[in-house]
Scaffold this motif. Structure first.
Motif, PDB file in Angstrom:
ATOM      1  N   UNK B  17       0.838  -1.197   0.000  1.00 46.23           N
ATOM      2  CA  UNK B  17       0.000   0.000   0.000  1.00 46.23           C
ATOM      3  C   UNK B  17       0.868   1.241   0.000  1.00 46.23           C
ATOM      4  N   UNK B  18       0.337   2.310  -0.524  1.00 46.96           N
ATOM      5  CA  UNK B  18       1.080   3.566  -0.506  1.00 46.96           C
ATOM      6  C   UNK B  18       0.309   4.584   0.335  1.00 46.96           C
ATOM      7  N   UNK B  19       1.050   5.352   1.097  1.00 47.30           N
ATOM      8  CA  UNK B  19       0.459   6.519   1.752  1.00 47.30           C
ATOM      9  C   UNK B  19       1.050   7.719   1.026  1.00 47.30           C
ATOM     10  N   UNK B  20       0.239   8.384   0.210  1.00 44.41           N
ATOM     11  CA  UNK B  20       0.781   9.523  -0.541  1.00 44.41           C
ATOM     12  C   UNK B  20       1.292  10.609   0.415  1.00 44.41           C
ATOM     13  N   UNK B  21       2.228  11.396  -0.051  1.00 42.45           N
ATOM     14  CA  UNK B  21       2.776  12.483   0.759  1.00 42.45           C
ATOM     15  C   UNK B  21       1.644  13.317   1.344  1.00 42.45           C
ATOM     16  N   UNK B  22       1.749  13.628   2.622  1.00 46.97           N
ATOM     17  CA  UNK B  22       0.816  14.522   3.334  1.00 46.97           C
ATOM     18  C   UNK B  22      -0.558  13.903   3.584  1.00 46.97           C
ATOM     19  N   UNK B  23      -0.730  12.619   3.230  1.00 46.08           N
ATOM     20  CA  UNK B  23      -2.051  12.011   3.406  1.00 46.08           C
ATOM     21  C   UNK B  23      -2.047  10.890   4.450  1.00 46.08           C
ATOM     22  N   UNK B  24      -3.234  10.398   4.748  1.00 42.41           N
ATOM     23  CA  UNK B  24      -3.383   9.330   5.722  1.00 42.41           C
ATOM     24  C   UNK B  24      -3.998   8.103   5.082  1.00 42.41           C
ATOM     25  N   UNK B  25      -3.872   6.982   5.784  1.00 36.50           N
ATOM     26  CA  UNK B  25      -4.427   5.728   5.268  1.00 36.50           C
ATOM     27  C   UNK B  25      -4.699   4.835   6.477  1.00 36.50           C
ATOM     28  N   UNK B  26      -5.741   4.003   6.369  1.00 40.97           N
ATOM     29  CA  UNK B  26      -6.008   3.070   7.458  1.00 40.97           C
ATOM     30  C   UNK B  26      -5.864   1.651   6.952  1.00 40.97           C
ATOM     31  N   UNK B  27      -5.554   0.766   7.868  1.00 43.19           N
ATOM     32  CA  UNK B  27      -5.388  -0.637   7.513  1.00 43.19           C
ATOM     33  C   UNK B  27      -5.903  -1.489   8.673  1.00 43.19           C
ATOM     34  N   UNK B  28      -6.561  -2.557   8.333  1.00 43.61           N
ATOM     35  CA  UNK B  28      -7.095  -3.478   9.335  1.00 43.61           C
ATOM     36  C   UNK B  28      -6.067  -4.570   9.588  1.00 43.61           C
ATOM     37  N   UNK B  29      -5.753  -4.821  10.835  1.00 44.95           N
ATOM     38  CA  UNK B  29      -4.827  -5.906  11.180  1.00 44.95           C
ATOM     39  C   UNK B  29      -5.555  -6.914  12.053  1.00 44.95           C
ATOM     40  N   UNK B  30      -5.394  -8.193  11.707  1.00 39.39           N
ATOM     41  CA  UNK B  30      -5.882  -9.244  12.589  1.00 39.39           C
ATOM     42  C   UNK B  30      -4.794  -9.549  13.615  1.00 39.39           C
ATOM     43  N   UNK B  31      -5.192 -10.017  14.787  1.00 38.52           N
ATOM     44  CA  UNK B  31      -4.207 -10.385  15.809  1.00 38.52           C
ATOM     45  C   UNK B  31      -3.188 -11.333  15.184  1.00 38.52           C
ATOM     46  N   UNK B  32      -1.921 -11.065  15.377  1.00 34.47           N
ATOM     47  CA  UNK B  32      -0.855 -11.908  14.852  1.00 34.47           C
ATOM     48  C   UNK B  32      -0.256 -11.372  13.571  1.00 34.47           C
ATOM     49  N   UNK B  33      -1.001 -10.592  12.829  1.00 32.82           N
ATOM     50  CA  UNK B  33      -0.452 -10.036  11.588  1.00 32.82           C
ATOM     51  C   UNK B  33       0.611  -8.981  11.891  1.00 32.82           C
ATOM     52  N   UNK B  34       1.445  -8.755  10.888  1.00 31.18           N
ATOM     53  CA  UNK B  34       2.534  -7.791  11.032  1.00 31.18           C
ATOM     54  C   UNK B  34       2.374  -6.686   9.998  1.00 31.18           C
TER      55      UNK B  34
END
Lengths: 211, 211
Positions: B17-34
Motif C-alpha cells: 500500500x502507498x500513503x501519498x505524501x501529506x495524506x493518511x491511510x487506514x489498515x485493518x490488522x488481525x491479531x498476529x499479523x505484522x
C-alpha cells in the motif's frame, strides 16, 4: 453534555478547600484567577486536568503543551496549552523543587489490576470521571494529566524512566493562573503500591485567589 | 459509532500500500499479523494510531505505553499498550536508527495557524479524522500518536526538547505485530515548515504480512 454551567462552581475565592487522601475534587476558575495547590503533608502527587468550561472537548493537553513549551516539565512562567493550542494555565509560583510530570497516564482500574490490587482500588481516572459525573458531564477516557509533584526521572541517553518518591516538602505549593474560564479537576493520587506518593497517600489543600 | 466491521478491511495480506505524501491511510490488522511500514524516501515521519476494532474507545496510548515500557522511546521487543493497559502492537523489527517519538501531539489546524500557514494546511489530525469518517466512525480529538521516525531530542537535565530531521534513510522500515484485531491509521506527516520531515514531505509504503 459538553458544557458546565458556571453557576455550579464549587469554590469561592479565598476559601480553603481540601482534597481528601485518595479522592478527587473539581473547582471552577474564571480567567485571571489563580489556583494555589498546597502539598499539605509533602510527597503527595496531584493529578490535574483542566477543561474549557464552554466545551469540555477542549482540555489541557500534555502532548500539545510539550510541543509548545519545548520541554517536558513546566516551570514558573510556562503555559500549559489545550488540544487547540491555546494557553489554559500558567505556572506563576512554585515553592517545591519543581519536579512535576507530564509523561505518565493517570492511574486507573487497569493499573491496579496489573499490580494485583483488584478492580476496586481508588484511582485518579475514576476520580476524574466521578467529578465530571457530579456535574452532569461525561468524557471518554482521561486525558494525560499534569502530574504535579510527581517525580519521574528521565534518563536521556536510553530514554529510560523511573518512578521515584516526590521531592516536595510539607506546605510547598504551586500556583497556576487561568487563561480562560475553566473547570479544574484534581485527584490526590491513591497510588500506595509504588513509591509515587512515598507510599503514604495524603490529603492536599487548595484555594482560589483573584489576580 | 464505536465499532468498525472487519469486512471493511482496506488491505489484503502481501499487497503493498502507498500513503501519498501529506495524506493518511487506514489498515485493518488481525491479531498476529505484522504491519511493515517502509520509509520509502527516508526522513519521513509517520504519525500512527491503533484502535481496538471492537471498540474505538480503546486505543494505543503513549502515556500508558511509557508507563508500561518504563521508557520514552519503544525499541524492538517493546509492546505499545492501550488506554486499558493491554498490548496492542509490538515492534518486532526496526532497520532505522530507532529514533521515534511518543511525546508530541499530531499536527493539526491550530499548529499550522500558529505557524502562519492558515487553517487549510494538510495535517495529521485531519488525516486521522478523515480516515475514520471514511469508515463511518468519529472520535473526539486525536490520541497522542506514535510518531515513527520522528526525531525529538530530549535533554534530560532541563527536560528541554528540540525537533530535528529524521535519521532514517530511504528504504528503512519498522515492523509491528498486532496483539488484537485493530484498525491502524497512519499519516505521512505534512509538516513542511519545521525540520520534522527534513522539509520534504514524501510518500511512504506499507504491507501486511502473516505471522
Amino acid at each position: 453534555m459538553n458544557r458546565i454551567e458556571p453557576s455550579r462552581a464549587l469554590y469561592e475565592e479565598g476559601v480553603i478547600g481540601v482534597i481528601p487522601a485518595k479522592q478527587g475534587k473539581s473547582v471552577y476558575l474564571k480567567a485571571g484567577q489563580i489556583l494555589k495547590l498546597i502539598n499539605t503533608h509533602g510527597s503527595q502527587v496531584v493529578d490535574t486536568w483542566a477543561f474549557n468550561i464552554a466545551d469540555l472537548r477542549e482540555f489541557m493537553s500534555m502532548e500539545h503543551s510539550r510541543a509548545s513549551m519545548m520541554k517536558i516539565t513546566p516551570a514558573v512562567g510556562d503555559a500549559l496549552v489545550t488540544n487547540h493550542r491555546r494557553p489554559i494555565l500558567t505556572i506563576v509560583e512554585d515553592t517545591s523543587p519543581g519536579v512535576h510530570d507530564t509523561l505518565i497516564a493517570a492511574c486507573d482500574r487497569y493499573r491496579y489490576e496489573e499490580l494485583g490490587a483488584g478492580p476496586h482500588h481508588e484511582n485518579c481516572s475514576g476520580n476524574l470521571s466521578r467529578a465530571l459525573a457530579d456535574l452532569g458531564c461525561q468524557i471518554v477516557g482521561a486525558p494525560c494529566p499534569l502530574n504535579l509533584f510527581m517525580n519521574v526521572n528521565v534518563n536521556a541517553r536510553g530514554g529510560h524512566i523511573e518512578f521515584l518518591a516526590p521531592l516536595s516538602k510539607a506546605g510547598q505549593y504551586v500556583s497556576l493562573r487561568a487563561h480562560i474560564d475553566q473547570l479544574v479537576v484534581m485527584s490526590a493520587c491513591p497510588q500506595d503500591l509504588t513509591p509515587v506518593n512515598a507510599l503514604r497517600p495524603a490529603e492536599v489543600h487548595f484555594t482560589v485567589l483573584s489576580k
